[in-house]
Design a protein around this motif. Structure first.
Motif, PDB file in Angstrom:
ATOM      1  N   ALA A  60      41.596  38.736  39.689  1.00 40.63           N
ATOM      2  CA  ALA A  60      43.049  38.747  39.469  1.00 40.63           C
ATOM      3  C   ALA A  60      43.763  39.450  40.619  1.00 40.63           C
ATOM      4  O   ALA A  60      44.816  38.982  41.087  1.00 40.63           O
ATOM      5  N   GLY A  61      43.202  40.553  41.089  1.00 38.34           N
ATOM      6  CA  GLY A  61      43.816  41.282  42.199  1.00 38.34           C
ATOM      7  C   GLY A  61      43.843  40.460  43.472  1.00 38.34           C
ATOM      8  O   GLY A  61      44.859  40.415  44.185  1.00 38.34           O
ATOM      9  N   LEU A  62      42.727  39.787  43.757  1.00 37.90           N
ATOM     10  CA  LEU A  62      42.674  38.941  44.949  1.00 37.90           C
ATOM     11  C   LEU A  62      43.656  37.778  44.823  1.00 37.90           C
ATOM     12  O   LEU A  62      44.377  37.455  45.773  1.00 37.90           O
ATOM     13  N   GLY A  63      43.718  37.179  43.638  1.00 38.64           N
ATOM     14  CA  GLY A  63      44.665  36.086  43.415  1.00 38.64           C
ATOM     15  C   GLY A  63      46.105  36.536  43.596  1.00 38.64           C
ATOM     16  O   GLY A  63      46.923  35.814  44.189  1.00 38.64           O
ATOM     17  N   ARG A  68      51.068  36.446  47.002  1.00 31.40           N
ATOM     18  CA  ARG A  68      52.191  37.059  47.723  1.00 31.40           C
ATOM     19  C   ARG A  68      52.052  36.921  49.235  1.00 31.40           C
ATOM     20  O   ARG A  68      52.851  37.483  49.981  1.00 31.40           O
ATOM     21  N   GLY A  69      51.009  36.218  49.658  1.00 35.62           N
ATOM     22  CA  GLY A  69      50.811  36.049  51.098  1.00 35.62           C
ATOM     23  C   GLY A  69      50.432  37.338  51.794  1.00 35.62           C
ATOM     24  O   GLY A  69      50.777  37.546  52.954  1.00 35.62           O
ATOM     25  N   ALA A  70      49.709  38.220  51.102  1.00 38.60           N
ATOM     26  CA  ALA A  70      49.397  39.545  51.623  1.00 38.60           C
ATOM     27  C   ALA A  70      48.006  39.633  52.241  1.00 38.60           C
ATOM     28  O   ALA A  70      47.465  40.722  52.400  1.00 38.60           O
ATOM     29  N   ILE A  71      47.425  38.485  52.604  1.00 36.29           N
ATOM     30  CA  ILE A  71      46.077  38.484  53.183  1.00 36.29           C
ATOM     31  C   ILE A  71      46.114  37.776  54.526  1.00 36.29           C
ATOM     32  O   ILE A  71      46.753  36.727  54.675  1.00 36.29           O
ATOM     33  N   ARG A  72      45.414  38.346  55.495  1.00 34.38           N
ATOM     34  CA  ARG A  72      45.206  37.674  56.779  1.00 34.38           C
ATOM     35  C   ARG A  72      43.717  37.732  57.058  1.00 34.38           C
ATOM     36  O   ARG A  72      43.005  38.594  56.551  1.00 34.38           O
ATOM     37  N   MET A  73      43.232  36.815  57.846  1.00 31.45           N
ATOM     38  CA  MET A  73      41.820  36.764  58.200  1.00 31.45           C
ATOM     39  C   MET A  73      41.659  37.230  59.644  1.00 31.45           C
ATOM     40  O   MET A  73      42.444  36.828  60.508  1.00 31.45           O
ATOM     41  N   GLN A  80      43.474  30.615  52.520  1.00 28.94           N
ATOM     42  CA  GLN A  80      43.332  29.998  51.202  1.00 28.94           C
ATOM     43  C   GLN A  80      41.897  29.553  50.939  1.00 28.94           C
ATOM     44  O   GLN A  80      41.363  29.740  49.845  1.00 28.94           O
ATOM     45  N   ASP A  81      41.253  28.966  51.960  1.00 27.71           N
ATOM     46  CA  ASP A  81      39.858  28.536  51.807  1.00 27.71           C
ATOM     47  C   ASP A  81      38.957  29.730  51.503  1.00 27.71           C
ATOM     48  O   ASP A  81      38.075  29.652  50.645  1.00 27.71           O
ATOM     49  N   ARG A  82      39.155  30.815  52.211  1.00 26.53           N
ATOM     50  CA  ARG A  82      38.313  32.001  52.038  1.00 26.53           C
ATOM     51  C   ARG A  82      38.582  32.683  50.697  1.00 26.53           C
ATOM     52  O   ARG A  82      37.665  33.175  50.046  1.00 26.53           O
ATOM     53  N   VAL A  83      39.846  32.691  50.266  1.00 25.91           N
ATOM     54  CA  VAL A  83      40.188  33.248  48.955  1.00 25.91           C
ATOM     55  C   VAL A  83      39.514  32.425  47.859  1.00 25.91           C
ATOM     56  O   VAL A  83      38.896  32.970  46.941  1.00 25.91           O
ATOM     57  N   GLU A  84      39.636  31.114  47.966  1.00 22.65           N
ATOM     58  CA  GLU A  84      39.017  30.246  46.958  1.00 22.65           C
ATOM     59  C   GLU A  84      37.504  30.436  46.913  1.00 22.65           C
ATOM     60  O   GLU A  84      36.909  30.490  45.832  1.00 22.65           O
TER      61      GLU A  84
END
Length: 127
Positions: A60-63, A68-73, A80-84
């Motif tokens: 849930a936290g990662l989602g 909110r667009g708060a992740i960068r690689m 999105q691919d890495r989150v999924e």
């Protein structure tokens, strides 16, 4: 329960405690009585029962962070691919932990009925 720590600090402390348990029980003589094994098994069972909720809350936290667009690689891959992918593996881990929890609960059943020998049992038990 100290909730003034970050989730990472709590998880690190948990991992260190399991490490300490592993080191403390390298020698099988660390378990003086069957009840000692039972007590540890019950505590490990409780840990396994609680881990699925922790994993679900990580999902849930990662989602929420992704939403909110708060992740960068840092490796140039698609966020999105890495989150999924991470969510799939977290869900798989949760399912596997639930299976381990079920097995551990089965192990604690016979352990809860074990006790050490009475001194007058007449059995020679090596320490």
């Amino acid at each position: 329960m100290d909730l003034n720590r970050t989730p990472s600090q709590i998880a690190d402390a948990t991992a260190e405690e399991v490490r300490a348990l592993n080191h403390r029980t390298l020698d099988p003589k660390a378990y003086a009585q069957p009840g000692d094994v039972s007590d540890v098994a019950n505590a490990v069972s409780a840990l396994l029962q609680r881990l699925p909720q922790a994993l679900e809350q990580m999902e849930a936290g990662l989602g929420a962070l992704a939403g909110r667009g708060a992740i960068r690689m840092d490796d140039g891959t698609d966020v999105q691919d890495r989150v999924e992918a991470a969510l799939v593996w977290l869900a798989d881990t949760r399912e596997q932990v639930q299976l381990a929890s079920s097995a551990m609960q089965k192990a604690t059943s016979p352990l809860s009925h074990m006790g050490g020998l009475w001194e007058d049992d007449g059995a020679d038990v090596e320490a």
